[in-house]
Structures are given as structure tokens and as C-alpha cells.
Design a protein around this motif. Structure first.
Motif, short mmCIF file in Angstrom:
data_model
loop_
_atom_site.label_atom_id
_atom_site.label_comp_id
_atom_site.label_asym_id
_atom_site.label_seq_id
_atom_site.Cartn_x
_atom_site.Cartn_y
_atom_site.Cartn_z
N ILE A 58 61.22 43.99 20.25
CA ILE A 58 62.32 43.76 19.32
C ILE A 58 62.22 42.33 18.80
O ILE A 58 62.27 41.38 19.58
N GLU A 59 62.04 42.21 17.51
CA GLU A 59 61.89 40.91 16.86
C GLU A 59 63.26 40.36 16.46
O GLU A 59 64.24 41.11 16.36
N ASP A 60 63.32 39.06 16.18
CA ASP A 60 64.57 38.44 15.74
C ASP A 60 65.13 39.11 14.49
O ASP A 60 66.34 39.28 14.36
N GLU A 61 64.24 39.50 13.58
CA GLU A 61 64.71 40.13 12.33
C GLU A 61 65.26 41.53 12.55
O GLU A 61 65.87 42.11 11.64
N ASP A 62 65.09 42.09 13.75
CA ASP A 62 65.66 43.41 14.06
C ASP A 62 67.12 43.33 14.48
O ASP A 62 67.81 44.35 14.53
N ALA A 63 67.61 42.15 14.79
CA ALA A 63 68.96 41.97 15.30
C ALA A 63 70.05 42.62 14.45
O ALA A 63 70.97 43.22 15.00
N PRO A 64 69.98 42.54 13.11
CA PRO A 64 71.04 43.19 12.31
C PRO A 64 71.12 44.71 12.52
O PRO A 64 72.15 45.31 12.25
N GLU A 65 70.05 45.31 13.01
CA GLU A 65 70.05 46.74 13.27
C GLU A 65 70.62 47.08 14.63
O GLU A 65 70.72 48.25 15.00
N LEU A 66 71.00 46.07 15.39
CA LEU A 66 71.49 46.26 16.75
C LEU A 66 72.93 45.79 16.90
O LEU A 66 73.28 45.15 17.89
N THR A 67 73.76 46.11 15.94
CA THR A 67 75.14 45.60 15.96
C THR A 67 76.18 46.64 16.37
O THR A 67 77.28 46.27 16.76
N THR A 68 75.85 47.91 16.25
CA THR A 68 76.77 48.97 16.65
C THR A 68 76.02 49.95 17.54
O THR A 68 74.79 49.96 17.59
N LEU A 69 76.77 50.80 18.23
CA LEU A 69 76.11 51.84 19.03
C LEU A 69 75.25 52.73 18.15
O LEU A 69 74.11 53.05 18.48
#
Length: 81
Positions: A58-69
Motif C-alpha cells: 500500500i503506497e502513500d497515494e493509496d491512502a484516499p482509497e482507505l477512508t471508509t469501510l
């Protein structure tokens, strides 16, 4: 991996950094960082736990995709097929 399995992995990863998270009050599209009062270190721990559990890098730029279940489960499904 199906959606139910992905959601369970996301919840397990959250539970590794937040003791006794209340998932009953958390909707699938609610931002869990706010709802569970996760700070940036908690979120980093969640990302690390998720990566360890799934073997997905998981890259830093993937973080926005990890905000909700929901979006986290979608991310996992997309990266395991």
C-alpha cells in the motif's frame, strides 16, 4: 476475495490499532478516521496491519482509497484479483 471477506479484514486491521472499535455506529461510507477518532499514527498502523494481513503493498497515494469501510474493501478486492 469477496466483499464480506474484505470488510472483515478491514475491520480486523482497524481493531489492531483501535481498542474495541464500535462498528455498529459506523456506516459503510462513514469516514472511519473521524468516527473512530484515529490520529495519523493510528491510521498508519491500520495501513501497516492491512498490508501485513493481505500482502498488498500500500503506497502513500493509496491512502484516499482507505477512508471508509466500503472504499477500503473495494481497494482490497481490486488489488487481490
Amino acid at each position: 476475495m469477496n466483499r464480506s471477506e474484505a470488510l472483515e479484514i478491514v475491520k480486523e486491521s482497524i481493531a489492531r490499532v483501535i481498542p474495541d472499535p464500535d462498528f455498529t455506529a459506523l456506516g459503510p461510507d462513514d469516514a472511519f478516521r473521524d468516527a473512530l477518532e484515529m490520529d495519523s499514527l493510528d491510521f498508519l498502523g491500520f495501513v501497516e496491519a492491512l498490508s501485513e494481513r493481505t500482502g498488498i503493498r500500500i503506497e502513500d497515494e493509496d491512502a484516499p482509497e482507505l477512508t471508509t469501510l466500503s472504499t477500503s474493501a473495494t481497494f482490497l478486492i481490486a488489488h487481490t484479483t
